[in-house]
Design a protein around this motif. Sequence first.
Motif, PDB file in Angstrom:
ATOM      1  N   ARG A 118     -12.202  18.602   9.816  1.00 46.98           N
ATOM      2  CA  ARG A 118     -13.160  18.941   8.761  1.00 46.98           C
ATOM      3  C   ARG A 118     -13.362  17.743   7.837  1.00 46.98           C
ATOM      4  NH1 ARG A 118     -11.921  23.162   3.798  1.00 46.98           N
ATOM      5  NH2 ARG A 118     -13.852  22.790   2.626  1.00 46.98           N
ATOM      6  N   PRO A 119     -14.574  17.211   7.723  1.00 49.39           N
ATOM      7  CA  PRO A 119     -14.831  16.099   6.797  1.00 49.39           C
ATOM      8  C   PRO A 119     -14.689  16.549   5.347  1.00 49.39           C
ATOM      9  CG  PRO A 119     -16.581  16.313   8.429  1.00 49.39           C
ATOM     10  CD  PRO A 119     -15.756  17.560   8.513  1.00 49.39           C
ATOM     11  N   SER A 120     -14.595  15.569   4.450  1.00 52.88           N
ATOM     12  CA  SER A 120     -14.449  15.882   3.021  1.00 52.88           C
ATOM     13  C   SER A 120     -15.188  14.849   2.183  1.00 52.88           C
ATOM     14  CB  SER A 120     -12.976  15.931   2.618  1.00 52.88           C
ATOM     15  OG  SER A 120     -12.286  14.773   3.046  1.00 52.88           O
ATOM     16  N   GLU A 121     -15.780  15.335   1.086  1.00 50.47           N
ATOM     17  CA  GLU A 121     -16.448  14.471   0.113  1.00 50.47           C
ATOM     18  C   GLU A 121     -15.482  14.215  -1.046  1.00 50.47           C
ATOM     19  OE1 GLU A 121     -19.447  13.281   0.630  1.00 50.47           O
ATOM     20  OE2 GLU A 121     -19.979  14.502   2.388  1.00 50.47           O
ATOM     21  N   HIS A 122     -15.503  12.980  -1.585  1.00 51.54           N
ATOM     22  CA  HIS A 122     -14.534  12.602  -2.611  1.00 51.54           C
ATOM     23  C   HIS A 122     -15.215  11.921  -3.792  1.00 51.54           C
ATOM     24  CE1 HIS A 122     -10.985  13.389  -0.067  1.00 51.54           C
ATOM     25  NE2 HIS A 122     -11.820  13.086   0.916  1.00 51.54           N
ATOM     26  N   GLU A 123     -14.683  12.216  -4.966  1.00 55.30           N
ATOM     27  CA  GLU A 123     -15.101  11.554  -6.196  1.00 55.30           C
ATOM     28  C   GLU A 123     -13.861  10.967  -6.862  1.00 55.30           C
ATOM     29  OE1 GLU A 123     -18.713  13.956  -8.142  1.00 55.30           O
ATOM     30  OE2 GLU A 123     -16.938  15.209  -7.770  1.00 55.30           O
ATOM     31  N   ILE A 124     -13.920   9.708  -7.221  1.00 56.42           N
ATOM     32  CA  ILE A 124     -12.840   9.034  -7.943  1.00 56.42           C
ATOM     33  C   ILE A 124     -13.343   8.756  -9.354  1.00 56.42           C
ATOM     34  CG2 ILE A 124     -11.295   7.055  -8.022  1.00 56.42           C
ATOM     35  CD1 ILE A 124     -10.834   8.911  -5.631  1.00 56.42           C
ATOM     36  N   PHE A 125     -12.665   9.332 -10.338  1.00 55.02           N
ATOM     37  CA  PHE A 125     -13.090   9.228 -11.735  1.00 55.02           C
ATOM     38  C   PHE A 125     -12.432   8.024 -12.409  1.00 55.02           C
ATOM     39  CE2 PHE A 125     -13.880  13.537 -10.520  1.00 55.02           C
ATOM     40  CZ  PHE A 125     -15.009  13.920 -11.228  1.00 55.02           C
ATOM     41  N   HIS A 126     -13.198   7.394 -13.332  1.00 57.08           N
ATOM     42  CA  HIS A 126     -12.685   6.235 -14.067  1.00 57.08           C
ATOM     43  C   HIS A 126     -13.354   6.153 -15.431  1.00 57.08           C
ATOM     44  CE1 HIS A 126     -16.281   5.023 -11.946  1.00 57.08           C
ATOM     45  NE2 HIS A 126     -15.630   4.878 -10.805  1.00 57.08           N
ATOM     46  N   ASP A 169       0.826  -1.199   0.000  1.00 55.98           N
ATOM     47  CA  ASP A 169       0.000   0.000   0.000  1.00 55.98           C
ATOM     48  C   ASP A 169       0.859   1.247   0.000  1.00 55.98           C
ATOM     49  OD1 ASP A 169       0.740   0.554   2.773  1.00 55.98           O
ATOM     50  OD2 ASP A 169      -0.721  -0.969   3.362  1.00 55.98           O
ATOM     51  N   GLY A 170       0.204   2.415  -0.099  1.00 55.27           N
ATOM     52  CA  GLY A 170       0.893   3.688  -0.079  1.00 55.27           C
ATOM     53  C   GLY A 170      -0.100   4.823   0.062  1.00 55.27           C
ATOM     54  N   ILE A 171       0.415   6.014   0.321  1.00 59.91           N
ATOM     55  CA  ILE A 171      -0.433   7.173   0.574  1.00 59.91           C
ATOM     56  C   ILE A 171       0.201   8.408  -0.023  1.00 59.91           C
ATOM     57  CG2 ILE A 171       0.634   7.843   2.780  1.00 59.91           C
ATOM     58  CD1 ILE A 171      -2.263   8.272   3.856  1.00 59.91           C
ATOM     59  N   VAL A 172      -0.617   9.410  -0.326  1.00 60.22           N
ATOM     60  CA  VAL A 172      -0.111  10.718  -0.743  1.00 60.22           C
ATOM     61  C   VAL A 172      -0.996  11.777  -0.099  1.00 60.22           C
ATOM     62  CG1 VAL A 172      -1.481  10.888  -2.869  1.00 60.22           C
ATOM     63  CG2 VAL A 172       0.684  12.118  -2.693  1.00 60.22           C
ATOM     64  N   ARG A 173      -0.358  12.852   0.378  1.00 59.93           N
ATOM     65  CA  ARG A 173      -1.087  13.977   0.969  1.00 59.93           C
ATOM     66  C   ARG A 173      -1.073  15.138  -0.013  1.00 59.93           C
ATOM     67  NH1 ARG A 173      -1.198  15.273   7.247  1.00 59.93           N
ATOM     68  NH2 ARG A 173      -2.400  13.354   6.941  1.00 59.93           N
ATOM     69  N   LEU A 174      -2.263  15.662  -0.344  1.00 53.97           N
ATOM     70  CA  LEU A 174      -2.398  16.801  -1.245  1.00 53.97           C
ATOM     71  C   LEU A 174      -2.763  18.047  -0.447  1.00 53.97           C
ATOM     72  CD1 LEU A 174      -4.431  15.188  -4.183  1.00 53.97           C
ATOM     73  CD2 LEU A 174      -1.956  15.284  -3.869  1.00 53.97           C
ATOM     74  N   ARG A 175      -2.251  19.170  -0.897  1.00 53.07           N
ATOM     75  CA  ARG A 175      -2.480  20.434  -0.192  1.00 53.07           C
ATOM     76  C   ARG A 175      -2.941  21.560  -1.120  1.00 53.07           C
ATOM     77  NH1 ARG A 175       1.912  17.887   2.066  1.00 53.07           N
ATOM     78  NH2 ARG A 175       1.897  17.648   4.328  1.00 53.07           N
ATOM     79  N   ASP A 176      -2.851  21.369  -2.420  1.00 52.45           N
ATOM     80  CA  ASP A 176      -3.161  22.435  -3.358  1.00 52.45           C
ATOM     81  C   ASP A 176      -4.596  22.304  -3.860  1.00 52.45           C
ATOM     82  OD1 ASP A 176      -0.557  23.393  -3.167  1.00 52.45           O
ATOM     83  OD2 ASP A 176       0.138  21.934  -4.647  1.00 52.45           O
ATOM     84  N   PRO A 177      -5.304  23.434  -4.007  1.00 50.00           N
ATOM     85  CA  PRO A 177      -6.668  23.366  -4.526  1.00 50.00           C
ATOM     86  C   PRO A 177      -6.693  23.014  -6.003  1.00 50.00           C
ATOM     87  CG  PRO A 177      -5.970  25.652  -4.262  1.00 50.00           C
ATOM     88  CD  PRO A 177      -4.884  24.803  -3.677  1.00 50.00           C
ATOM     89  N   GLY A 178      -7.840  22.587  -6.478  1.00 52.21           N
ATOM     90  CA  GLY A 178      -7.991  22.243  -7.885  1.00 52.21           C
ATOM     91  C   GLY A 178      -9.318  21.548  -8.099  1.00 52.21           C
ATOM     92  N   ASP A 179      -9.661  21.355  -9.366  1.00 50.77           N
ATOM     93  CA  ASP A 179     -10.905  20.647  -9.682  1.00 50.77           C
ATOM     94  C   ASP A 179     -10.621  19.152  -9.641  1.00 50.77           C
ATOM     95  OD1 ASP A 179     -13.494  20.102 -10.413  1.00 50.77           O
ATOM     96  OD2 ASP A 179     -13.125  20.350 -12.549  1.00 50.77           O
ATOM     97  N   VAL A 180     -10.376  18.537 -10.779  1.00 46.51           N
ATOM     98  CA  VAL A 180      -9.992  17.126 -10.807  1.00 46.51           C
ATOM     99  C   VAL A 180      -8.474  17.073 -10.732  1.00 46.51           C
ATOM    100  CG1 VAL A 180     -10.053  14.965 -12.071  1.00 46.51           C
ATOM    101  CG2 VAL A 180     -12.016  16.508 -12.150  1.00 46.51           C
TER     102      VAL A 180
END
Length: 537
Positions: free
Chosen positions: A512-520, A452-463
């Motif tokens: 703060r909770p967050s909603e997520h969409e994973i595109f495919h 397994d692995g993880i990445v932390r994102l900090r920059d805003p953006g759309d997709v």
Amino acid sequence: MTLLSRLYGVRPALRHRVRVRRNVEIPAADGVRLLATHYYPAGQHRPPLVLLRSPYGRGNALDRLPALLAERGYQVLYQSLRGTAGSDGRFDGFVIDPADGDGTLSWLRAQPWFGGELATWGASYLGYVQWELAARDIPEWKIALIQDAPSGFADIFMYPGGAFATGNALGWVQLVERMVTGGYGITRQMAGLVGAARRLSRATLALPLQEADQALTGHPVPWFRDWVRHSPGEPYWASTDHRPNVARMPPVVHLQGGWHDFFLPGMLADYAALAAAGRQVRLLVGPWSHGRGLYTREGLADALAMLDAELLDRQAPSGVRLFVTGAGRWIDAPTWPPAHEPTPWYLRPGGGLSRTPDDGQAAPSRYRYDPTDPTPTVGGTQVGLSAGEKDNRAIEGRADVLTFTTEPLAEAVEAVGPVRVTLHARSANPHVDYFARLCDVDTRGRSINVCDGIVRLRDPGDVRVADIVLWPMAHRFKRGHRVRLQVSSGAHPRFGRNPGTGEPLATGTSLRPSEHEIFHDHRHPSALWLPFTPGAS
């Protein structure tokens, strides 16, 4: 030790009687008194010396290795680092005072019993200090045997993928605390295990995080607070980064790791750097979690063969030796990574995973991450007994975990090498994590973690595109099994929960909770990339 040597299949041709000198005083370069135990074979004139330097005490279960080595004809100097097990000074986590190494080498060269040939050995912290030793030129140093210990620290152990390793960091704090309060004795340390898991679990949820040490031990731990206050790349971490020392490592290096060890990616990077620097490197990777490979038949025998080859003029193993999980066998390769073909397996609508991407306009998969109830994890690269292969079905049943799974495999598939995942993801919150885990689903439905692995994102953006580097692998998915990819935004407590606020890690208290969409869909081909081994499927 004869019984132990037989147990691990490493009985020496000639067994020497072992003599021991305890509480040997060694002055560090700044005058601090360090204590050591000296093991030596009776009747031998200035035999080669193996140096072990440790914060974990002497006279306990780890003494199996020094006595075993002395039985084979080696001297062993087993030293306690400053501030530990009777040595004076102050222990400072993973910041190693260079005066310890400088003083030890000067003292050693003045001893009449030192014959001028030096080896170093050790797992975990005992391996890490070998990288620090290479900050100086040591002509007597012939071979380093390093298990589960990379030359780097901040981005290898503390902040993999940019996410703080809360569970592992606090797990190590707890381990050191048990040793100190238990006087480095095994009995008192074992007594300290009572309630330890419950205390650790509570501490990993403490806010602010810089006070988690207080919740765990009852007092501040300065070096833990330094870890959470300083992000990777800050000057603080320079004293823990020994990657520049590669050029001063000895001519021969034996590296041993495990597929479920949190240090493995760093060790593989060290393998490449050492080979590029012209060192003779032997690499062995087994089916182990952290620290479990040393006392195994394969691990111990391979390391001893390298030591005997270098210092006793025996034949040495060469190249790379890897255990293939799922197949239960060892393979040999000339280098790491072996020849492989990075091959995409695409995430599909409805939770499918396929060699072909979706060609339509499928809606994204969705989930909600709530840091007040962080997505848990089981097994994998955790500190302690819970590491390794575990059934993930309970985790996969949560609403905040997506799974993408192949149909049952018509033929076995074998993959050896680096693994990565590319996710096309969207969240209104710029401060998010994406965690990916590869699992092998057997014919009974058990979902067993591979890497397994993880990445932390900090920059805003759309997709946004989240590139996740997973732990490397050597695994065979059997015919009839299924390949599964988990996608979520947490793996607590292995990786500390992302509070989602952008507040400083050390002092933040809001969640703060967050909603997520994973595109495919065809425009956003999220994929798992597996290192196929040509001809092995």
